[in-house]
Design an enzyme around this catalytic site. Structure first.
Site: not given
Ligand code: SAJ
Length: 439
Positions: A280
């Site tokens: 995403c």
């Molecule tokens: N990450 C960082 N720093 C952060 C947060 C994430 O480096 O502060 C990295 C993670 O390690 C990963 C990537 O970013 O590699 C994405 O992480 P993510 O927490 O955003 O997880 P996703 O990709 O599963 O995002 C989903 C998304 N959900 C939808 O699109 C419906 C996102 O909008 C959500 O906010 C996220 O999950 C969530 O909050 O868990």
């Protein structure tokens, strides 16, 4: 509801939705489509799941779930009661009153949107669409997709959107594994081609979901999702740049963020890391920048954040190199263990995982690479299948790089057994040791 009442075709569909006699379809039985199909079935609708993957179809019809958020104990009874069935045969669309499209929207290597799955599904639906149907696209995509791409394909049937069939966009907000928010209780945004389309889309979702948020158009609904995930990607890029600044100034960025997060308003913590993974956050913003370029507007924040996030694997590889150099070793010939390769903690998904980039960069510099990850038994790395090693490999490693901080890791044992650790996730928070280097 008054708009619908004046529109005979819409009124008939609204009646079927409210009485749950409507037959509801979902195209794409993945982590978005299967939970949605289950919610509609639990609301009392007869649901037909459509997917190209025969094995998914067979498993659904056996009541066997392959999606973590849908227990088989929930799926099986719905199948047994005849409320949910799956098929690969799109002619089933002719018996449907509504259909949600939840197919992938990946990026091509050129960072252009790959709409092939959406086009394929829409063309199949167009073959069997009939008067009175409601079609809702859920796949994350650029503003204008529903009106400019999906609508014309469906109108090839001779039907007219807003008159004898209804068309909406509703962004999926599924967060796999989230213990607090699942399909039923995540607010659902929906925007239609016409006001009647919006009302019908909202009416359908209200039968199964707790909170529906109607908006004025499909484009607004498409843009909502892109704002949500672009916001996230850019703030991760910002905090990664702050981490690089702090590294250059000898400041512990984790302590800075923890203290900043005590601000009770106007601040939201994000955390630096080894790069940006998943299907995403690294992808969705480029759907927006691609479309905005066509409107003559450069998406500079997205491009810059994309660059910074993309540089993090290189920054980590150099940090590993410097840590080895401090120990009088070169990367070349060193045994390096990557601890955690999934794109984020406590999941098994490696799509776009920065761990793979870090492995590649260190391997290119001559290191002997292995990895430990209880969620990921094997990965394709540099066009080879590499199997996960067990923890023993740590004892003979020259350096261990914590790339994904799974909660199940035994960090105390790691600290005792490893000779050198580069921690990219602050998994060893508060540990002061000459053998621990952190982002
Ligand atoms: N990450 C960082 N720093 C952060 C947060 C994430 O480096 O502060 C990295 C993670 O390690 C990963 C990537 O970013 O590699 C994405 O992480 P993510 O927490 O955003 O997880 P996703 O990709 O599963 O995002 C989903 C998304 N959900 C939808 O699109 C419906 C996102 O909008 C959500 O906010 C996220 O999950 C969530 O909050 O868990």
């Amino acid at each position: 509801m008054t708009l619908i009442a004046k529109h005979s075709v819409a009124a008939i569909l609204a009646g079927k939705i409210e009485s749950k006699t409507a037959t509801v379809g979902v195209v794409g039985l993945g982590y978005v489509g299967l939970p949605l199909a289950v919610e509609f079935a639990q609301a009392g609708f007869h649901v037909v799941g459509l997917d190209l993957d025969q094995s998914k179809v067979a498993r659904v019809n056996q009541g066997e779930s392959y999606v973590g958020d849908v227990p088989s104990s929930v799926l099986a009874p719905l199948v047994e009661k005849g409320l949910l069935r799956a098929t690969t045969d799109f002619s089933a669309v002719s018996s449907l009153d509504s259909i949600n499209i939840a197919v992938p929207t990946p990026l091509r290597k050129t960072k252009d949107p790959d709409m092939s799955y959406v086009v394929a599904a829409t063309e199949q639906i167009a073959q069997y669409i009939h008067s009175g149907m409601l079609v809702i696209l859920e796949s994350t995509t650029y503003p204008g997709t529903t009106d400019e791409l999906v609508l014309p394909l469906l109108e090839k049937s001779g039907l007219k959107a807003g008159q004898n069939f209804f068309l909406c966009f509703s962004p999926e907000r599924v967060d796999p594994g989230n213990p607090n928010y699942q399909t039923k209780n995540i607010p659902k945004v929906v925007g239609g081609k016409t006001s009647i389309c919006t009302e019908l889309g909202a009416l359908l979702y209200r039968q199964a979901l707790e909170h529906v948020v109607p908006v004025s158009s499909t484009r607004v609904a498409e843009m909502v999702k892109l704002l949500e995930n672009t916001f996230r990607m850019i703030n991760i890029g910002l905090v990664n740049e702050i981490a690089v600044m702090c590294d250059g100034m000898g400041i512990n960025v984790w302590e800075v963020i923890e203290a900043a997060a005590t601000k009770p308003f106007g601040f939201m913590p994000f955390y630096p890391g080894p790069g940006l993974g998943g299907h995403c956050i690294p992808i969705d913003p480029f759907y927006l920048s691609w479309k905005s370029k066509q409107a003559g507007v450069e998406a500079r924040f997205i491009e810059l954040a994309g660059y910074i996030n993309g540089q993090m694997p290189h920054f980590i590889a150099t940090k590993v190199q410097n840590a080895l150099n401090d120990a009088g070793k070169a990367v070349k010939g060193s045994k390096i263990v990557i601890y955690g390769v999934a794109y984020k903690r406590d999941i098994d998904d490696v799509r776009e995982s920065p761990a793979l980039d870090i492995m590649h960069l260190l391997s290119k510099r001559g290191a002997e690479i292995s990895y430990v990850d209880p969620y990921v038994p094997q990965v394709r790395f540099d066009s080879e299948i590499v199997l996960a090693s067990d923890d023993d490999v740590v004892k003979t490693a020259d350096c261990v790089v914590i790339v994904t901080d799974h909660k199940s890791f035994d960090y105390e044992a790691l600290l005792a057994d490893a000779h050198l650790i580069v921690d990219t996730r602050n998994a060893l928070k508060g540990v002061v040791s000459e053998k621990v280097y952190r982002l």
